[in-house]
Design a protein around this motif. Structure first.
Motif, PDB file in Angstrom:
ATOM      1  N   ALA A  95       0.241  -1.177  -0.089  1.00  0.00           N
ATOM      2  CA  ALA A  95       0.441  -0.028  -0.043  1.00  0.00           C
ATOM      3  C   ALA A  95       1.396   1.202  -0.104  1.00  0.00           C
ATOM      4  O   ALA A  95       0.669   2.300  -0.527  1.00  0.00           O
ATOM      5  CB  ALA A  95      -1.000   0.240   1.308  1.00  0.00           C
ATOM      6  N   GLN A  96       2.188   1.195  -0.078  1.00  0.00           N
ATOM      7  CA  GLN A  96       3.222   2.320   0.984  1.00  0.00           C
ATOM      8  C   GLN A  96       3.913   2.579  -0.522  1.00  0.00           C
ATOM      9  O   GLN A  96       4.632   3.770  -0.377  1.00  0.00           O
ATOM     10  CB  GLN A  96       4.002   2.379   2.358  1.00  0.00           C
ATOM     11  CG  GLN A  96       2.810   3.032   3.205  1.00  0.00           C
ATOM     12  CD  GLN A  96       3.586   2.401   4.552  1.00  0.00           C
ATOM     13  OE1 GLN A  96       3.927   1.270   4.752  1.00  0.00           O
ATOM     14  NE2 GLN A  96       2.904   3.530   5.990  1.00  0.00           N
ATOM     15  N   LEU A 101      -2.122   5.336  -7.888  1.00  0.00           N
ATOM     16  CA  LEU A 101      -3.159   4.853  -7.799  1.00  0.00           C
ATOM     17  C   LEU A 101      -3.477   3.468  -7.101  1.00  0.00           C
ATOM     18  O   LEU A 101      -2.840   3.068  -7.157  1.00  0.00           O
ATOM     19  CB  LEU A 101      -3.917   4.878  -9.410  1.00  0.00           C
ATOM     20  CG  LEU A 101      -5.029   4.665  -9.154  1.00  0.00           C
ATOM     21  CD1 LEU A 101      -5.512   5.125  -8.972  1.00  0.00           C
ATOM     22  CD2 LEU A 101      -5.442   4.597 -10.945  1.00  0.00           C
ATOM     23  N   VAL A 102      -4.425   3.391  -6.406  1.00  0.00           N
ATOM     24  CA  VAL A 102      -3.963   2.201  -5.465  1.00  0.00           C
ATOM     25  C   VAL A 102      -5.278   1.241  -5.503  1.00  0.00           C
ATOM     26  O   VAL A 102      -6.605   2.573  -5.236  1.00  0.00           O
ATOM     27  CB  VAL A 102      -3.482   2.032  -4.137  1.00  0.00           C
ATOM     28  CG1 VAL A 102      -3.755   0.992  -2.891  1.00  0.00           C
ATOM     29  CG2 VAL A 102      -2.045   2.873  -3.865  1.00  0.00           C
ATOM     30  N   GLY A 122      -1.597   9.667   0.488  1.00  0.00           N
ATOM     31  CA  GLY A 122      -2.076  10.961  -0.114  1.00  0.00           C
ATOM     32  C   GLY A 122      -2.711   9.901  -1.250  1.00  0.00           C
ATOM     33  O   GLY A 122      -2.484  10.757  -2.311  1.00  0.00           O
ATOM     34  N   ALA A 123      -2.129   8.715  -1.583  1.00  0.00           N
ATOM     35  CA  ALA A 123      -2.904   7.968  -3.103  1.00  0.00           C
ATOM     36  C   ALA A 123      -4.192   8.476  -3.175  1.00  0.00           C
ATOM     37  O   ALA A 123      -5.034   8.150  -2.329  1.00  0.00           O
ATOM     38  CB  ALA A 123      -2.145   6.782  -2.635  1.00  0.00           C
ATOM     39  N   GLY A 148      -5.425  14.834   1.749  1.00  0.00           N
ATOM     40  CA  GLY A 148      -5.872  14.876   0.255  1.00  0.00           C
ATOM     41  C   GLY A 148      -5.512  13.694  -0.615  1.00  0.00           C
ATOM     42  O   GLY A 148      -5.948  13.816  -1.820  1.00  0.00           O
ATOM     43  N   ALA A 149      -5.980  12.288   0.144  1.00  0.00           N
ATOM     44  CA  ALA A 149      -6.390  11.233  -0.620  1.00  0.00           C
ATOM     45  C   ALA A 149      -7.465  11.484  -1.900  1.00  0.00           C
ATOM     46  O   ALA A 149      -8.131  11.365  -0.563  1.00  0.00           O
ATOM     47  CB  ALA A 149      -6.208   9.624   0.266  1.00  0.00           C
ATOM     48  N   ARG A 150      -7.953  11.313  -2.503  1.00  0.00           N
ATOM     49  CA  ARG A 150      -8.654  10.937  -3.348  1.00  0.00           C
ATOM     50  C   ARG A 150      -9.348  10.035  -3.754  1.00  0.00           C
ATOM     51  O   ARG A 150      -8.887   8.701  -3.660  1.00  0.00           O
ATOM     52  CB  ARG A 150      -8.527  11.728  -4.653  1.00  0.00           C
ATOM     53  CG  ARG A 150      -9.911  12.174  -5.493  1.00  0.00           C
ATOM     54  CD  ARG A 150      -9.437  12.935  -6.925  1.00  0.00           C
ATOM     55  NE  ARG A 150      -9.995  14.089  -6.789  1.00  0.00           N
ATOM     56  CZ  ARG A 150     -10.233  15.187  -6.098  1.00  0.00           C
ATOM     57  NH1 ARG A 150     -11.796  14.486  -6.538  1.00  0.00           N
ATOM     58  NH2 ARG A 150     -10.374  15.880  -6.297  1.00  0.00           N
ATOM     59  N   ILE A 151     -10.878   9.870  -3.562  1.00  0.00           N
ATOM     60  CA  ILE A 151     -11.477   8.099  -3.017  1.00  0.00           C
ATOM     61  C   ILE A 151     -12.474   8.122  -3.574  1.00  0.00           C
ATOM     62  O   ILE A 151     -13.203   9.269  -4.292  1.00  0.00           O
ATOM     63  CB  ILE A 151     -12.344   8.342  -1.658  1.00  0.00           C
ATOM     64  CG1 ILE A 151     -11.266   8.837  -0.753  1.00  0.00           C
ATOM     65  CG2 ILE A 151     -12.588   6.666  -1.920  1.00  0.00           C
ATOM     66  CD1 ILE A 151      -9.889   7.605  -0.157  1.00  0.00           C
TER      67      ILE A 151
END
Ligand code: NAD
Ligand code: MG
Length: 393
Positions: A95-96, A101-102, A122-123, A148-151
């Motif tokens: 994950a890190q 993008l994850v 913040g991914a 600031g991670a966008r979901i």
């Protein structure tokens, strides 16, 4: 079909690469190799499939959650440059790893810690693993806003809403309407559901999915989890979320505005459309899905959900209204119940009974940290496992 490469190459890691959503994601990447670099891939136990995918997509890191499979993974990847890891630390490393993008496609609360690790750096998260939001929605969204991670929602209903929700005029939204296929038994009444077998329950009429979500679809727990998921993803109150049964799964969900307009997203029931949307956002990429032929479909039908025959949806709505740890307990008990049902130890209607019995027994405050979420999740699971004896066949 028009093929369009994305504006820039994206780096991507796939948590749960060997599952239904993981494989659909890789299928799209395979067809758009110029647009993606795969960084990390993970699986629970299936080392052969994981190694095959890691080699095909030239990943930097392959992780198997089951530590007992680590040696087998190393052997399968011997001679390649691909790094191997296992266990919880391995999942966190995946994950890190440095991917913009994850894809969060692990099933169940097992996906929470790694997905949160990606959120915290913040991914951009393509979120399929709805249980993350059910177990720890407040914490998850708070961390995302801090980092600031966008979901980007991958669940087809939430992806549909994301596509038609006017985020510049939130207050003009009156309600969001989640469609539910109703699963294989939506028109059966309670007394005809007692003897449903696992094989019948996982045979979804429209979608091909993993076993757990297929059972959740059959009990309507999936829709309950999705109501909770929607509450965390979109700026709406609990009473602004509605569910309608729509057995054809053509309309994936709708947003109703104050002027009476209702906007919907439609498409064939194929997860590669919402996955493609999340992978390519804010652009779009081509997906090899059947094009919708409304004339061939002819009729679209709708019905109220039957909360007496499918109590899981009611239990989930009640847990959301109660708040605190209730959604987490609901989810933990449901994971135990579904596993027992799949093993033939629990009847279909007893899934909701076990979830209710667990909710009735537990008195927990809202968890404030990831470690509290994990601790409560374990407690609720062991309680549900103890209560299981009462219902076991
Ligand atoms: P699946 O069972 O097909 O795959 C799950 C993946 O997670 C596999 O790669 C598996 O190896 C991995 N995994 C399982 N348990 C694990 C554990 N304890 N630790 C680490 N990894 C583990 O599931 P799926 O159908 O692809 O669903 C994945 C998620 O996406 C679920 O949360 C589901 O609700 C959601 N979702 C799925 C669909 C769908 O069409 N399948 C649609 C919407 C949402
Ligand atoms: Mg869904």
């Amino acid at each position: 079909m028009v093929e369009a490469a994305l504006g820039h190459r994206k780096t991507i890691s796939i948590l749960g690469a060997t599952g239904s959503v993981g494989l659909s994601t890789l299928d799209l990447i395979r067809r758009n190799r110029d647009s993606f670099d795969v960084v990390a891939v993970t699986a629970n136990t299936n080392v052969d499939e994981l190694a095959k995918l890691a080699i095909e997509f030239d990943a930097e890191l392959a992780v198997v959650a089951d530590e007992l499979q680590f040696t087998a993974l190393k052997q399968a990847l011997a001679g390649s440059h691909i790094k191997c890891a296992s266990g919880e630390d391995g999942l966190l490393a995946a994950a890190q790893a440095n991917a913009e993008l994850v894809m969060a496609a692990i099933v169940g609360s097992a996906g929470l810690s790694p997905t949160l690790a990606a959120v915290n750096r913040g991914a951009t998260i393509a979120l399929a693993n709805k249980e993350c939001l059910v177990c720890a929605g407040d914490l998850f969204m708070e961390q995302a806003s801090k980092s600031g991670a966008r979901i980007l929602p991958v669940d087809s209903e939430h992806n549909a809403i994301f596509q038609v929700f006017d985020f510049n005029a939130e207050r003009s939204v009156e309600k969001i309407i989640l469609t539910a296929s109703g699963g294989p038994f939506w028109d059966r009444r309670r007394d005809c559901l007692k003897d449903v077998t696992p094989a019948q329950a996982v045979k979804h009429p429209n979608w091909t999915m993993g076993q757990k979500i297929s059972v959740d679809s059959a009990t309507l727990m999936n829709k309950g989890l999705e109501v909770i998921e929607a509450y965390h993803l979109f700026p709406v109150r609990v009473d602004q979320i509605e569910v309608v049964v729509h057995p054809q799964s053509v309309i994936h969900s709708l947003v109703q505005y104050v002027d009476g307009s209702v906007l919907a997203q439609l498409g064939s029931p194929d997860m590669r459309t919402p996955i493609a949307y999340a992978l390519s956002w804010p652009e779009r990429m081509s997906a090899p899905v059947d094009r919708l032929s409304l004339a061939a479909i002819g009729n679209l039908t709708f019905a109220e959900p039957d909360l007496v025959s499918f109590p899981c949806l009611r239990l989930a709505k009640e847990a959301l209204a109660e708040g605190g740890a209730a959604p987490l307990v609901l989810n933990a008990a449901n994971e135990i119940a579904v596993e027992a049902f799949l093993q033939g130890k629990l009847g279909f209607m007893d899934i909701s009974s076990l979830v209710k019995a667990t909710l009735d027994k537990v008195d927990m405050k809202a968890p404030q940290s990831l470690s509290m979420v994990c601790e409560y999740d374990q407690e609720a699971r062991s309680l549900a496992s103890q209560l299981l004896a009462k219902f076991e066949r």
